[in-house]
Every structure is written in structure tokens, then in C-alpha cells.
Design a protein around this motif. Structure first.
Motif, PDB file in Angstrom:
ATOM      1  N   ALA A  71       0.829  -1.205   0.000  1.00 34.88           N
ATOM      2  CA  ALA A  71       0.000   0.000   0.000  1.00 34.88           C
ATOM      3  C   ALA A  71       0.862   1.252   0.000  1.00 34.88           C
ATOM      4  CB  ALA A  71      -0.919   0.012   1.216  1.00 34.88           C
ATOM      5  N   VAL A  72       0.316   2.307  -0.600  1.00 35.32           N
ATOM      6  CA  VAL A  72       0.908   3.638  -0.513  1.00 35.32           C
ATOM      7  C   VAL A  72      -0.117   4.538   0.163  1.00 35.32           C
ATOM      8  CG1 VAL A  72       2.438   3.409  -2.509  1.00 35.32           C
ATOM      9  CG2 VAL A  72       0.089   4.181  -2.858  1.00 35.32           C
ATOM     10  N   CYS A  73       0.368   5.529   0.890  1.00 37.76           N
ATOM     11  CA  CYS A  73      -0.549   6.399   1.634  1.00 37.76           C
ATOM     12  C   CYS A  73       0.155   7.717   1.934  1.00 37.76           C
ATOM     13  CB  CYS A  73      -0.992   5.735   2.936  1.00 37.76           C
ATOM     14  SG  CYS A  73       0.348   5.306   4.063  1.00 37.76           S
ATOM     15  N   GLY A  74      -0.630   8.687   2.383  1.00 35.83           N
ATOM     16  CA  GLY A  74      -0.039   9.929   2.840  1.00 35.83           C
ATOM     17  C   GLY A  74       0.496   9.778   4.250  1.00 35.83           C
ATOM     18  N   ARG A  75      -0.323   9.150   5.087  1.00 32.73           N
ATOM     19  CA  ARG A  75      -0.007   8.989   6.508  1.00 32.73           C
ATOM     20  C   ARG A  75      -0.299   7.556   6.915  1.00 32.73           C
ATOM     21  NH1 ARG A  75      -3.927   9.064  10.377  1.00 32.73           N
ATOM     22  NH2 ARG A  75      -3.286   9.372  12.550  1.00 32.73           N
ATOM     23  N   LEU A  87       9.011  10.344   3.494  1.00 33.20           N
ATOM     24  CA  LEU A  87       9.878  11.195   2.679  1.00 33.20           C
ATOM     25  C   LEU A  87       9.835  12.653   3.123  1.00 33.20           C
ATOM     26  CD1 LEU A  87       8.908   9.798  -0.862  1.00 33.20           C
ATOM     27  CD2 LEU A  87      10.858   9.130   0.548  1.00 33.20           C
ATOM     28  N   GLU A  88       8.653  13.085   3.574  1.00 33.03           N
ATOM     29  CA  GLU A  88       8.456  14.491   3.947  1.00 33.03           C
ATOM     30  C   GLU A  88       7.608  14.540   5.215  1.00 33.03           C
ATOM     31  OE1 GLU A  88       8.340  17.838   4.958  1.00 33.03           O
ATOM     32  OE2 GLU A  88       9.398  17.794   3.028  1.00 33.03           O
ATOM     33  N   PRO A  89       8.226  14.845   6.374  1.00 26.29           N
ATOM     34  CA  PRO A  89       7.477  14.801   7.641  1.00 26.29           C
ATOM     35  C   PRO A  89       6.430  15.894   7.810  1.00 26.29           C
ATOM     36  CG  PRO A  89       9.733  15.567   7.998  1.00 26.29           C
ATOM     37  CD  PRO A  89       9.652  15.116   6.580  1.00 26.29           C
ATOM     38  N   ASP A  90       6.503  16.963   7.027  1.00 24.47           N
ATOM     39  CA  ASP A  90       5.538  18.058   7.151  1.00 24.47           C
ATOM     40  C   ASP A  90       4.253  17.693   6.402  1.00 24.47           C
ATOM     41  OD1 ASP A  90       4.019  20.361   7.037  1.00 24.47           O
ATOM     42  OD2 ASP A  90       5.687  21.680   6.510  1.00 24.47           O
ATOM     43  N   ALA A 107       0.643  19.216  -0.457  1.00 22.81           N
ATOM     44  CA  ALA A 107       0.926  20.122  -1.571  1.00 22.81           C
ATOM     45  C   ALA A 107       1.767  19.458  -2.653  1.00 22.81           C
ATOM     46  CB  ALA A 107       1.635  21.379  -1.058  1.00 22.81           C
ATOM     47  N   GLU A 108       2.631  18.535  -2.255  1.00 18.14           N
ATOM     48  CA  GLU A 108       3.556  17.900  -3.202  1.00 18.14           C
ATOM     49  C   GLU A 108       3.295  16.409  -3.317  1.00 18.14           C
ATOM     50  OE1 GLU A 108       7.525  18.905  -1.912  1.00 18.14           O
ATOM     51  OE2 GLU A 108       6.928  20.953  -1.419  1.00 18.14           O
ATOM     52  N   ALA A 109       2.030  16.026  -3.145  1.00 18.46           N
ATOM     53  CA  ALA A 109       1.698  14.605  -3.085  1.00 18.46           C
ATOM     54  C   ALA A 109       2.110  13.844  -4.337  1.00 18.46           C
ATOM     55  CB  ALA A 109       0.204  14.437  -2.825  1.00 18.46           C
ATOM     56  N   GLY A 110       1.909  14.435  -5.497  1.00 19.66           N
ATOM     57  CA  GLY A 110       2.217  13.734  -6.744  1.00 19.66           C
ATOM     58  C   GLY A 110       3.679  13.342  -6.878  1.00 19.66           C
ATOM     59  N   PRO A 111       4.607  14.309  -6.836  1.00 16.97           N
ATOM     60  CA  PRO A 111       6.028  13.970  -6.940  1.00 16.97           C
ATOM     61  C   PRO A 111       6.511  13.043  -5.828  1.00 16.97           C
ATOM     62  CG  PRO A 111       5.682  16.318  -7.306  1.00 16.97           C
ATOM     63  CD  PRO A 111       4.380  15.768  -6.849  1.00 16.97           C
ATOM     64  N   LEU A 112       6.001  13.253  -4.610  1.00 18.92           N
ATOM     65  CA  LEU A 112       6.399  12.373  -3.511  1.00 18.92           C
ATOM     66  C   LEU A 112       5.903  10.940  -3.746  1.00 18.92           C
ATOM     67  CD1 LEU A 112       5.669  14.716  -0.458  1.00 18.92           C
ATOM     68  CD2 LEU A 112       7.921  13.926  -1.205  1.00 18.92           C
ATOM     69  N   LEU A 113       4.715  10.828  -4.277  1.00 13.00           N
ATOM     70  CA  LEU A 113       4.165   9.504  -4.545  1.00 13.00           C
ATOM     71  C   LEU A 113       4.989   8.770  -5.614  1.00 13.00           C
ATOM     72  CD1 LEU A 113       1.912   7.599  -3.739  1.00 13.00           C
ATOM     73  CD2 LEU A 113       0.411   8.744  -5.384  1.00 13.00           C
TER      74      LEU A 113
END
Length: 375
Positions: A321-325, A347-350, A356-362
Motif C-alpha cells: 500500500a501507498v498512503c499519505g499517513r 519522505l516528507e514529515p511536514d 501540496a507535493e503529493a504527486g512527486p512524492l508519490l
């Protein structure tokens, strides 16, 4: 796993950041960057709430629109999805009677109506739908589906024979319910109530007590609404179906659908996996990637990733799975059939930057998945 492993991406939206289709696109881009020969298929999914129509559209359904009544009586344009080949329509209650439609975001727990949902169902009937999947997440209403039934021809009157007002509080004045005028096409139409909650209509686990506060209801409002819904059920069918699973879904719209529309209740993700053709898409897959914005305790109770993992595990296909949190430990994930979860917050704790940057981080997360699972 070999590089030729077929990967099926079956993730829900990341609420507030990415649609399910966008999630699939970013995951696919990251996978292909790290494993250029990967065979990647995307099947965006949903569990009946916001994004359900979008998932159906991504699977090839046609978009249809109708002008309907919003939750506070204002006109809105709502979309539904139609597959003409077999007459299947997917109707998303949130598009007609949802929280996101409240003008200025102001809540109206006592007066918000499902009338527009009934109008949207009528539009699907006009389009010759023979099966209607009614996804009921994200509603602004606690009216027991009374507005929906009224829009479809039911007569709900007070002691003076006048139609009761909009919203749940007005149901306290209900004296007579006549469902004989409901659109006759409903008798020839299969209606499926798709929801990720199985609450009863009333009581401590009921629509008003559990979900009313999320819609702006104060403790006093909750008491008013719960009593009004109990009275409504007593008038409609002697309260016979008020305790059934799903009756409390979407402020009691589940109850209205069960009693008035002859609907069958099913967990939303199971319905949508059937409608979207998940079993066919799963054939030959060696890995499934699912996910949503937050993997937490709610995920385990009927949300899309848990449903995807359960269906894939039944076919012996591993799932990540992938997720934001991520708020589940490894044991909980394993119990749900998920081997490993990858979170944007790794990758990004904030959290604000994650959204705001969900796409590139994903995409970066997907590269990690490829390195870990595609050899």
C-alpha cells in the motif's frame, strides 16, 4: 520478483490532494522510472463516497449530468456514471447532497435535505438504468432519506396534510407516509446501497449520534435528530428495518433506500470492485498496489484498501500500500492482507508539504516499491 511482473494499481483517492486516477498515474510513473519493463495496469477504486463516480468514469463509464437541488435547496449540477451496455449507473450522493456543497461551508444539520439525491436517481432512471449503485458517503444530511423519497414520488405529510419540511428535524411532525406514488420504474430496477458503514438508524450507534457532529450537529441537535428519525421510522414501517446494517448510513439515507427503494446493502468497496471489473483486472497480476490518503483504523472497517487487499489475498496475489499517513503497525497491516505500506511522511514529515507535493512524492515512493518488489 522478475521485472516482467504484472502490477495492478488499485488505489483510492488521497483526499484533499489527488483523485484515485491521479494516484494511479503518479504510482505508474514512479514504477516505470525504476522498472522500465514493468507491465502496469491501473484500476482506480472507491468505496461509495467522494470519488466513486470518478472511479467509474476511469473504468470506461460515460459521464452524465443533471441539475438537482443541493442540500440547502440551492441548484447544483451533479454527475453520475452510466454504462449503457448493461444499464448500470453509479450515483454518488455526495455530488447532490454532500458536505462539500454547503454554501460557504456552513453546516445545516437540522435542515439539509437529500431531495437532490432523489432527483439524481430519477435522472438515472430516465437514462434507462437497470441497476443503480447508490454510493452514500460524504453526505451533509440527517433526514433519513426522506427528501430522496419525496423527490421520487413519496408523500410525507404532517397532521394537516401538508408536506413536511426539509431536513431531519422536520420529521418530528410526520403524521402520514404514503410510498405508493414512488416512481414505478424502481420496481424494475436493482438498487444497491453501497456504504462503508453498517450503523443502525437510531440510538448510540445511529446516524445522528455517530455522524451528526461531523455535520455540525450540537449535542442538543443530535437529540432532536435521533428522536425525529425514530418517529420517522415508526411511521414508515413501524421501525422494522431501522436496526438493519447500513440503515444509519449517510444520515439515515440507507434506511430510506432499504424501505422505499428496495435496496440491498453491500459494503461499498465490494460493490465497486464488482462494478469496475477487479477480478478480471487481477488476472495474471503478480503484485497489487492499493492505498488512500490515511491508512488508519478506519481503513480496516470497509475502506477501499482493505477491500482490495482482501480480494487480492483470496487469489494469492501479494499487496502493498501507498498512503499519505500511516497509523497502522505491521501486525494490523498483515491482518488486513497488506505486506508493507509506504507513506509520504517517510519522505516528507511536514503534512502540509505532503499534501501540496503529493504527486512527486508519490512517484518517489513508487520507485521504492519497484526496487523492493520488482527486482
Amino acid at each position: 520478483m522478475a521485472e516482467a511482473t504484472r502490477v495492478l494499481i488499485a488505489a483510492d483517492k488521497f483526499k484533499g490532494s489527488l483523485t484515485a486516477a491521479q494516484v494511479a498515474g503518479h504510482v505508474a510513473a514512479g514504477l516505470r522510472r525504476a522498472a522500465p519493463t514493468a507491465d502496469v495496469t491501473a484500476l482506480p477504486v472507491a468505496d461509495g463516497g467522494d470519488g466513486t463516480v470518478d472511479a467509474a468514469l476511469a473504468a470506461g463509464f460515460a459521464r452524465r449530468e443533471a441539475a438537482v437541488t443541493g442540500p440547502l435547496g440551492e441548484p447544483v449540477v451533479a454527475a453520475y456514471a452510466l454504462r449503457a451496455a448493461d444499464g448500470t449507473a453509479v450515483v454518488e450522493m455526495a455530488g447532490a447532497s454532500g458536505l462539500r456543497l454547503l454554501p460557504g461551508g456552513r453546516s445545516a444539520p437540522l435542515t439539509a435535505t437529500t431531495y437532490g439525491t432523489g432527483e439524481l436517481l430519477r435522472a438515472a432512471l430516465d437514462a434507462e438504468a437497470r441497476t443503480i449503485v447508490l454510493g452514500v458517503g460524504g453526505s451533509a444530511t440527517t433526514d433519513g432519506g426522506s427528501g430522496m423519497l419525496a423527490a421520487l414520488g413519496a408523500r410525507l405529510a404532517d397532521g394537516a396534510g401538508r408536506p413536511v419540511g426539509p431536513g431531519g428535524a422536520a420529521l418530528a411532525a410526520l403524521a402520514e407516509a404514503d410510498l405508493s406514488g414512488l416512481d414505478e420504474r424502481l420496481a424494475r430496477t436493482r438498487v444497491v446501497l453501497a456504504s462503508d458503514v453498517d450503523n443502525p438508524l437510531t440510538g448510540p450507534r445511529g446516524a445522528a449520534a455517530v455522524y451528526g457532529p461531523q455535520k455540525g450537529a450540537s449535542p442538543a441537535d443530535v437529540e432532536v435528530l435521533d428522536a425525529a428519525l425514530a418517529h420517522y421510522a415508526a411511521v414508515l414501517d413501524g421501525g422494522e428495518r431501522a436496526a438493519e446494517p447500513g440503515a444509519g448510513a449517510a444520515g439515515g439515507t440507507g434506511y430510506g433506500a432499504l424501505v422505499g427503494l428496495g435496496a440491498a446493502f453491500r459494503p461499498g468497496i465490494e460493490v465497486m470492485l464488482d462494478v469496475l471489473g477487479f477480478e478480471t483486472a487481477l488476472e495474471g497480476a503478480g503484485l497489487v498496489i492499493t492505498g488512500e490518503g490515511s491508512l488508519d483504523e478506519q481503513t480496516l472497517h470497509g475502506k477501499a484498501p482493505a477491500g482490495v487487499a482482501r480480494a487480492a489475498r483470496a487469489r494469492g496475489v501479494p499487496v502493498v500500500a501507498v498512503c499519505g499517513r500511516l497509523a497502522l503497525d505491521a501486525a494490523a497491516l498483515a491482518d488486513a492482507g497488506i505486506e508493507r505500506a509506504y507513506a509520504l511522511t517517510d519522505l516528507e514529515p511536514d503534512p502540509r508539504r505532503c499534501m501540496a507535493e503529493a504527486g512527486p512524492l508519490l512517484e518517489r515512493l513508487a520507485e521504492r516499491v519497484a526496487r523492493d518488489h520488482l527486482g
